[in-house]
Design a protein around this motif. Structure first.
Motif, PDB file in Angstrom:
ATOM      1  N   SER A 228       0.813  -1.215   0.000  1.00  0.00           N
ATOM      2  CA  SER A 228       0.000   0.000   0.000  1.00  0.00           C
ATOM      3  C   SER A 228       0.844   1.262   0.000  1.00  0.00           C
ATOM      4  CB  SER A 228      -0.940   0.007   1.212  1.00  0.00           C
ATOM      5  OG  SER A 228      -0.194   0.009   2.421  1.00  0.00           O
ATOM      6  N   ASP A 229       2.122   1.143   0.334  1.00  0.00           N
ATOM      7  CA  ASP A 229       3.020   2.303   0.352  1.00  0.00           C
ATOM      8  C   ASP A 229       4.122   2.048  -0.678  1.00  0.00           C
ATOM      9  OD1 ASP A 229       4.934   4.295   0.918  1.00  0.00           O
ATOM     10  OD2 ASP A 229       4.261   4.429   3.001  1.00  0.00           O
ATOM     11  N   ALA A 230       3.952   2.603  -1.864  1.00  0.00           N
ATOM     12  CA  ALA A 230       4.854   2.290  -2.970  1.00  0.00           C
ATOM     13  C   ALA A 230       6.288   2.705  -2.688  1.00  0.00           C
ATOM     14  CB  ALA A 230       4.354   2.971  -4.246  1.00  0.00           C
ATOM     15  N   GLN A 231       6.474   3.829  -2.016  1.00  0.00           N
ATOM     16  CA  GLN A 231       7.837   4.288  -1.745  1.00  0.00           C
ATOM     17  C   GLN A 231       8.571   3.348  -0.790  1.00  0.00           C
ATOM     18  OE1 GLN A 231       5.889   8.019  -0.927  1.00  0.00           O
ATOM     19  NE2 GLN A 231       7.609   9.130  -1.850  1.00  0.00           N
ATOM     20  N   ILE A 232       7.859   2.852   0.220  1.00  0.00           N
ATOM     21  CA  ILE A 232       8.479   1.913   1.165  1.00  0.00           C
ATOM     22  C   ILE A 232       8.729   0.571   0.490  1.00  0.00           C
ATOM     23  CG2 ILE A 232       8.210   0.708   3.359  1.00  0.00           C
ATOM     24  CD1 ILE A 232       8.711   3.781   3.512  1.00  0.00           C
ATOM     25  N   ARG A 266       6.813   6.070   8.330  1.00  0.00           N
ATOM     26  CA  ARG A 266       6.113   5.238   7.357  1.00  0.00           C
ATOM     27  C   ARG A 266       6.748   3.860   7.216  1.00  0.00           C
ATOM     28  NH1 ARG A 266       4.816   9.243   2.335  1.00  0.00           N
ATOM     29  NH2 ARG A 266       4.884   7.233   1.213  1.00  0.00           N
ATOM     30  N   PHE A 267       8.056   3.785   7.331  1.00  0.00           N
ATOM     31  CA  PHE A 267       8.743   2.490   7.256  1.00  0.00           C
ATOM     32  C   PHE A 267       8.332   1.609   8.433  1.00  0.00           C
ATOM     33  CE2 PHE A 267      12.065  -0.636   7.302  1.00  0.00           C
ATOM     34  CZ  PHE A 267      12.471  -0.756   5.973  1.00  0.00           C
ATOM     35  N   LYS A 268       8.283   2.181   9.630  1.00  0.00           N
ATOM     36  CA  LYS A 268       7.901   1.403  10.815  1.00  0.00           C
ATOM     37  C   LYS A 268       6.448   0.943  10.708  1.00  0.00           C
ATOM     38  CE  LYS A 268       8.336  -0.208  15.054  1.00  0.00           C
ATOM     39  NZ  LYS A 268       8.674   0.663  16.197  1.00  0.00           N
TER      40      LYS A 268
END
Length: 346
Positions: A228-232, A266-268
């Motif tokens: 759901s988080d393309a950058q991560i 966001r990574f966590k």
């Protein structure tokens, strides 16, 4: 509590239970007091525990592997156990058992309220978590359920390094790790209900040595990709191929185009790890595979996974695994000594 001659232990099982856990527990616990004297003098002693298998409805069923099980009792029966063991109830690490065991959970809460010691093996602790019995408590299960506990049972302090979590013993709850942790739980239960001597004698009969090093040496980093988080997700893919680079977190931040604080948050949220923890865990997983299969010196392995300083590598490795790199290699070389000749014949 049981009013009979012997303490009553109830083994709670379901179709998702492993036969090795259920019947292993039954065989060992039912032998206490009887088998040791038979092996020494040829004369069986008296059994000192009453062991019953229970299921929600008490009807025969087949557990994993299509192995038949004939329970002695149903959870509705008026049994008053001294202890309960919730056997493993296998579920995928992505399949939370919401609403799956209402009768079993209601019974567990009832017998616990009456003073029974409630214990679990592996995924059996998910039933306790579902019933709210682990809220605000420490508990363990197989290390692979770490992410499930963190995401779906955040009220539980999950101890993925523990084989046997005894921190809630005073409140009548004990949880055990992976499926073979039933060995450790069995020794604990025999000691508690029958005494130390019976525990030692039973361990000698069944060659039970326990897992004194905990789960950490066996644990493998689970890395579900965030979608759901393309950058991560992009950073996860990149670091999987570039874990050895210098300043890996800074490089992921730059790659993401986010500021450092937003990236960390966001990574966590996506992975359950802080960025540096994720990198360290990834590097240690790679190092473990090298130590298991290759012949490089320990310091060389450290350099290959991104640690120029041997002391830093050893410190991070031991913190994550519970053993030094050399001790880890020695432990798994014992397994390879058994496995490699067999593989060569295949």
């Amino acid at each position: 509590m049981s009013h009979g001659k012997n303490p009553l232990i109830v083994l709670l099982a379901a179709p998702e239970t492993s036969a090795s856990v259920l019947y292993g527990l039954y065989d060992v616990l039912a032998s206490v007091g009887a088998v040791y004297s038979d092996m020494l003098a040829g004369t069986p002693g008296n059994e000192v525990l009453d062991i019953k298998i229970a299921s929600a409805d008490g009807k025969p069923f087949h557990c994993l592997g299509n192995i038949p099980v004939e329970p002695h009792i149903a959870t509705d029966d008026e049994a008053s156990p001294d202890a309960v063991v919730v056997c493993d109830m296998y579920t995928s690490i992505y399949d939370v058992p919401k609403g799956r065991y209402p009768r079993e959970i209601a019974w567990l809460r009832k017998v616990h309220d009456k003073g029974a010691l409630v214990t679990s093996v592996c995924s059996g602790s998910l039933l306790l978590a579902e019933g709210g019995m682990l809220d605000g408590r420490e508990a363990t299960a197989h290390w692979a359920y770490r992410d499930m506990f963190q995401r779906h049972y955040p009220q539980v302090s999950f101890r993925n390094e523990s084989i046997l979590c005894l921190t809630e013993e005073a409140d009548g709850i004990v949880t055990a790790g992976g499926v073979s942790a039933w060995h450790d739980l069995t020794v604990y239960l025999i000691t508690k209900l029958c005494g130390y001597q019976h525990a030692i004698e039973t361990a000698k009969v069944f060659l039970i040595s326990g897992h004194s090093e905990g789960q950490s040496p066996y644990a493998v980093m689970t890395r579900p990709m965030e979608t759901s988080d393309a950058q991560i997700s992009d950073c996860q893919t990149w670091i999987a191929e570039n874990y050895e680079v210098a300043k890996p977190v800074e490089q992921m931040v730059a790659r993401s185009g986010l500021n450092a604080r937003t990236f960390s948050r966001r990574f966590k949220a996506a992975t359950g790890f802080a960025p540096i923890e994720y990198v360290q865990a990834l590097r240690i997983e790679e190092a473990k595979q090298m130590l298991e299969t290759d012949e490089q010196l320990v310091d060389e392995v450290g350099v290959l996974v991104g640690y120029e300083d041997p002391a830093s590598f050893r410190r991070v490795f031991k913190r994550g695994v519970g053993l030094s790199p050399a001790a880890y290699r020695k432990k798994f070389q014992r397994i390879s000594q058994i496995a490699k000749p067999m593989a060569a014949k295949a």
